[in-house]
Design an enzyme around this catalytic site. Structure first.
Site, PDB file in Angstrom:
ATOM      1  N   GLY A   1       0.847  -1.194   0.000  1.00 42.90           N
ATOM      2  CA  GLY A   1       0.000   0.000   0.000  1.00 42.90           C
ATOM      3  C   GLY A   1       0.873   1.230   0.000  1.00 42.90           C
TER       4      GLY A   1
ATOM      5  N   ASP B   1      -0.640  11.100  14.259  1.00 46.33           N
ATOM      6  CA  ASP B   1      -1.382  10.875  13.003  1.00 46.33           C
ATOM      7  C   ASP B   1      -2.299   9.669  13.183  1.00 46.33           C
ATOM      8  OD1 ASP B   1      -2.194  11.379  10.449  1.00 46.33           O
ATOM      9  OD2 ASP B   1      -0.493  10.409   9.473  1.00 46.33           O
TER      10      ASP B   1
ATOM     11  N   THR C   1       5.802   4.170   0.712  1.00 46.74           N
ATOM     12  CA  THR C   1       5.137   2.950   0.234  1.00 46.74           C
ATOM     13  C   THR C   1       5.537   1.798   1.145  1.00 46.74           C
ATOM     14  OG1 THR C   1       5.245   3.775  -2.015  1.00 46.74           O
ATOM     15  CG2 THR C   1       4.864   1.422  -1.765  1.00 46.74           C
ATOM     16  N   VAL C   2       4.546   0.993   1.489  1.00 44.74           N
ATOM     17  CA  VAL C   2       4.828  -0.162   2.336  1.00 44.74           C
ATOM     18  C   VAL C   2       4.928  -1.405   1.450  1.00 44.74           C
ATOM     19  CG1 VAL C   2       4.020  -1.590   4.240  1.00 44.74           C
ATOM     20  CG2 VAL C   2       3.662   0.874   4.295  1.00 44.74           C
TER      21      VAL C   2
ATOM     22  N   GLY D   1       1.033   5.379   1.163  1.00 39.44           N
ATOM     23  CA  GLY D   1       0.456   6.459   1.963  1.00 39.44           C
ATOM     24  C   GLY D   1       1.151   7.756   1.628  1.00 39.44           C
TER      25      GLY D   1
HETATM   26  N1  LIG Z   1       3.293  -3.602   9.055  1.00 37.87           N
HETATM   27  C1  LIG Z   1       2.454  -3.781   8.046  1.00 37.87           C
HETATM   28  N2  LIG Z   1       2.065  -5.019   7.683  1.00 37.87           N
HETATM   29  C2  LIG Z   1       1.214  -5.214   6.662  1.00 37.87           C
HETATM   30  N3  LIG Z   1       0.672  -4.227   5.939  1.00 37.87           N
HETATM   31  C3  LIG Z   1       1.021  -2.963   6.239  1.00 37.87           C
HETATM   32  C4  LIG Z   1       1.921  -2.674   7.294  1.00 37.87           C
HETATM   33  N4  LIG Z   1       2.060  -1.337   7.375  1.00 37.87           N
HETATM   34  C5  LIG Z   1       1.288  -0.829   6.419  1.00 37.87           C
HETATM   35  N5  LIG Z   1       0.667  -1.789   5.720  1.00 37.87           N
HETATM   36  C6  LIG Z   1      -0.239  -1.630   4.577  1.00 37.87           C
HETATM   37  O1  LIG Z   1       0.214  -0.578   3.777  1.00 37.87           O
HETATM   38  C7  LIG Z   1      -0.806   0.397   3.633  1.00 37.87           C
HETATM   39  C8  LIG Z   1      -0.160   1.758   3.527  1.00 37.87           C
HETATM   40  O2  LIG Z   1       0.468   2.048   4.744  1.00 37.87           O
HETATM   41  P1  LIG Z   1       0.862   3.521   5.091  1.00 37.87           P
HETATM   42  O3  LIG Z   1       1.231   3.582   6.521  1.00 37.87           O
HETATM   43  O4  LIG Z   1       1.875   4.008   4.130  1.00 37.87           O
HETATM   44  O5  LIG Z   1      -0.529   4.211   4.756  1.00 37.87           O
HETATM   45  P2  LIG Z   1      -1.221   5.434   5.406  1.00 37.87           P
HETATM   46  O6  LIG Z   1      -1.341   5.221   6.869  1.00 37.87           O
HETATM   47  O7  LIG Z   1      -2.474   5.689   4.648  1.00 37.87           O
HETATM   48  O8  LIG Z   1      -0.166   6.535   5.068  1.00 37.87           O
HETATM   49  P3  LIG Z   1       0.346   7.750   5.902  1.00 37.87           P
HETATM   50  O9  LIG Z   1       0.207   7.414   7.353  1.00 37.87           O
HETATM   51  O10 LIG Z   1       1.744   7.864   5.445  1.00 37.87           O
HETATM   52  O11 LIG Z   1      -0.534   8.868   5.500  1.00 37.87           O
HETATM   53  C9  LIG Z   1      -1.684   0.211   4.852  1.00 37.87           C
HETATM   54  O12 LIG Z   1      -2.976   0.654   4.649  1.00 37.87           O
HETATM   55  C10 LIG Z   1      -1.624  -1.283   5.061  1.00 37.87           C
HETATM   56  O13 LIG Z   1      -2.598  -1.902   4.240  1.00 37.87           O
END
Ligand SMILES: Nc1ncnc2c1ncn2[C@@H]1O[C@H](COP(=O)(O)OP(=O)(O)OP(=O)(O)O)[C@@H](O)[C@H]1O
Length: 563
Positions: free
Chosen positions: A15, A142, A21-22, A17
């Site tokens: 995903g 956040d 990118t994760v 954000g």
């Molecule tokens: N530790 C993890 N294990 C599995 N999936 C994860 C993990 N961390 C994040 N993800 C997946 O990646 C997606 C994007 O994560 P990210 O934290 O970048 O998104 P976000 O919270 O919308 O972004 P931001 O907080 O930077 O605005 C998440 O919605 C989740 O589905």
């Protein structure tokens, strides 16, 4: 597959954000002593690769390294563990435990709102995580459903708070001064919106918004623009939905208090929410009901909230929004908050911080007289930039919802989709004690147990590895010339449903017409290709027979009408 450091290999994006990118990734070899978790070769992990914009910011890199120990030591059963931090060339990455489950934003969208009891129990666990981090002096800043991952295991589903410290990393003077807005507008506390000093109470405000969203399906403050939303945080009161029981509403209201000093501590919030969950069910004893009704007394504020350290040289907070929120006039603000390009203004592209520690905070967005002759009226105001960045941030946060289906790993993993929990009504319903009784009878659990009532049967997670080409590492910016901002890629159009026509569409004209068409064709086929004509002894064609029947029926109706 792209290597991250020598220890990890990125496999597929999970995903995207606002901050990066994760990726699903694999450990190549055991990490060194500097990692919190050494890990084993072959182990699967999640790696958040921070945006190049952050990785290129010297402040962020320094803070990343400085806060390494804080991030790595933060362990709690409801916090996604950060295992390692990788700094390699232009790449900054956080290695985390991989959580097998959807994020709460996605879960909520797919399953609808939670019951008050389930929402209270889930938020209580998030409050537990906040209590642990606040005790360690770490403020999340956040908190939002997208940052809560729902971990599925044999016991059920547990909320896991992630992205600790990311907002703080992103709160770089260089970024803050120019474009970035730290926090997501729908979840931003009034004091953050106004740029006043922040404490751990901002997380309690975020928890209140999240709790509201869990029981109603949407956050309390919405608007056409980020500015509108922020303005509501400052001056509007949340509207109480009819679905929220009194004690739960008391908790929400206290969390959303505009005055951070009146919000409960995380510990007291967790305690209050558990009292509410105990007291709004039908199996509640009179004592539990009384305790829930008196929850206000449990919600004592934190006498010494953890402060959010101010970024050195960050923008003068009072300049973000005038503190006099009631009289806020965006046009007036625009006229006095203009970047002059004075020496105090940070060069966003400069790699090394330019004397930030000693910077006069007011030099970031120095007030100039409204009719400053040097001011360029066509130049966007810093506040407008912040607002645009905030809106972009919101959009970016949603990006993973709109990824190309081939790119979006979540779309390719139906196993991660979870069934609606049994006791969750699909839509908010009027709260009544009888209803709570029904909810409890459908399986809600008493205090102290895992809230498995919102935990569907765990599903086996089966990854479909599809290695993606990782983007080329970012180039270091030129020290003096502002790098042209890369044009934002046009947002992908929202994906239409694969089944745009609902069949049979109750209340849907298209569905009805389609159904009539199908009936017509089916009856014609039966007429032509079955022995029906022989049975009723006719040789008429289908259309002729239909016309006959129509005439006969209209004749009957006519006679009836005449009588
Ligand atoms: N530790 C993890 N294990 C599995 N999936 C994860 C993990 N961390 C994040 N993800 C997946 O990646 C997606 C994007 O994560 P990210 O934290 O970048 O998104 P976000 O919270 O919308 O972004 P931001 O907080 O930077 O605005 C998440 O919605 C989740 O589905």
């Amino acid at each position: 597959m792209r290597p991250v450091g020598s220890k990890y290999l990125l496999e597929e994006p999970l995903g995207r954000g606002a901050t990066g990118t994760v990726w699903r990734a694999r450990q190549r070899e055991t990490a060194g002593a500097e990692a919190a978790v050494a890990g084993q070769p072959g182990e699967t992990v999640a790696i958040k690769v921070l945006k190049e914009e952050l990785a290129n910011d010297a402040d962020v890199v320094m803070r990343f390294l400085r806060e390494r120990s804080v991030l790595l030591r933060l362990t709690h059963q409801n916090i996604v563990r950060t295992r390692d931090l990788v700094v390699e060339g232009d790449l900054l990455a956080l290695v985390m435990d991989l959580v097998d489950g959807p994020d709460l934003h996605r879960y909520l969208r797919e399953n609808g709102p939670f019951t008050p009891v389930a929402a209270a129990l889930l938020t209580a666990q998030i409050a537990d995580a906040l209590a642990a981090s606040h005790a360690d002096g770490v403020v999340h800043r956040d908190l939002k459903p997208a940052n809560v991952l729902l971990k599925q295991d044999a016991e059920g589903m547990h909320p896991m708070l992630t992205d600790f410290g990311i907002a703080r990393l992103a709160d770089s003077p260089g970024l803050t001064r120019t474009q970035e807005f730290v926090g997501t507008p729908a979840y931003v506390a009034p004091e953050s919106a106004e740029g006043r000093p922040q404490t751990s109470a901002v997380d309690i405000y975020g928890a209140g918004i999240l709790l509201y969203e869990l029981v109603t399906g949407r956050p309390p403050f919405a608007g056409g623009s980020a500015l509108e939303v922020l303005h509501q945080h400052l001056s509007a009161e949340p509207r109480r939905p009819s679905t929220v029981p009194d004690p739960l509403w008391t908790v929400i209201e206290r969390c959303l208090d505009k005055n951070p000093d009146r919000r409960p501590s995380a510990v007291n919030l967790a305690r209050g929410l558990r009292a509410v969950a105990d007291g709004v069910g039908v199996h509640s004893t009179p004592a539990q009901i009384a305790a829930a009704e008196g929850v206000g007394a449990l919600l004592m504020p934190d006498p010494s909230p953890a402060p959010v350290p101010e970024a050195p040289g960050a923008a003068d907070p009072t300049q973000v929004l005038p503190s006099n929120a009631g009289a806020y006039d965006p046009n007036a603000a625009t006229s006095v908050m203009r970047s002059t390009g004075a020496p105090g203004d940070a060069d966003p592209t400069s790699v090394l911080p330019n004397n930030r520690g000693a910077a006069d905070p007011t030099a970031v967005m120095p007030p100039v007289p409204p009719n400053d002759p040097g001011a360029d009226p066509n130049e966007p105001h810093p506040w407008q930039n912040q607002m645009r960045a905030a809106r972009d941030r919101n959009e970016q946060t949603q990006v993973h919802s709109y990824l190309d289906p081939d790119q979006d790993p979540l779309r390719r993993r139906p196993q991660r989709q979870v069934a609606r929990p049994q006791q969750q009504p699909p839509h908010p319903q009027q709260y009544s004690p009888q209803q709570q009784r029904g909810q409890q009878q459908r399986g809600q659990q008493p205090r102290g147990q895992r809230p498995q009532q919102y935990a569907p049967a765990p599903q086996q997670y089966q990854p479909q590895h599809q290695p993606q080409q990782y983007a080329a590492p970012p180039q270091a910016p030129q020290p003096q010339q502002p790098a042209p901002r890369p044009a934002r890629e046009p947002r992908q159009p929202r994906q239409r449903s694969a089944n745009p026509m609902k069949i049979p569409g109750l209340g849907c004209l298209k569905g009805c017409l389609f159904t009539i068409l199908i009936l017509f064709v089916a009856s014609w086929l039966v007429w032509e290709f079955s022995p029906l004509q022989d049975w009723i002894g006719t040789t008429k064609g289908y259309w002729e027979q239909l016309t006959d029947w129509y005439d006969t029926v209209s004749g009957w109706v006519g006679k009836l009408g005449g009588n």
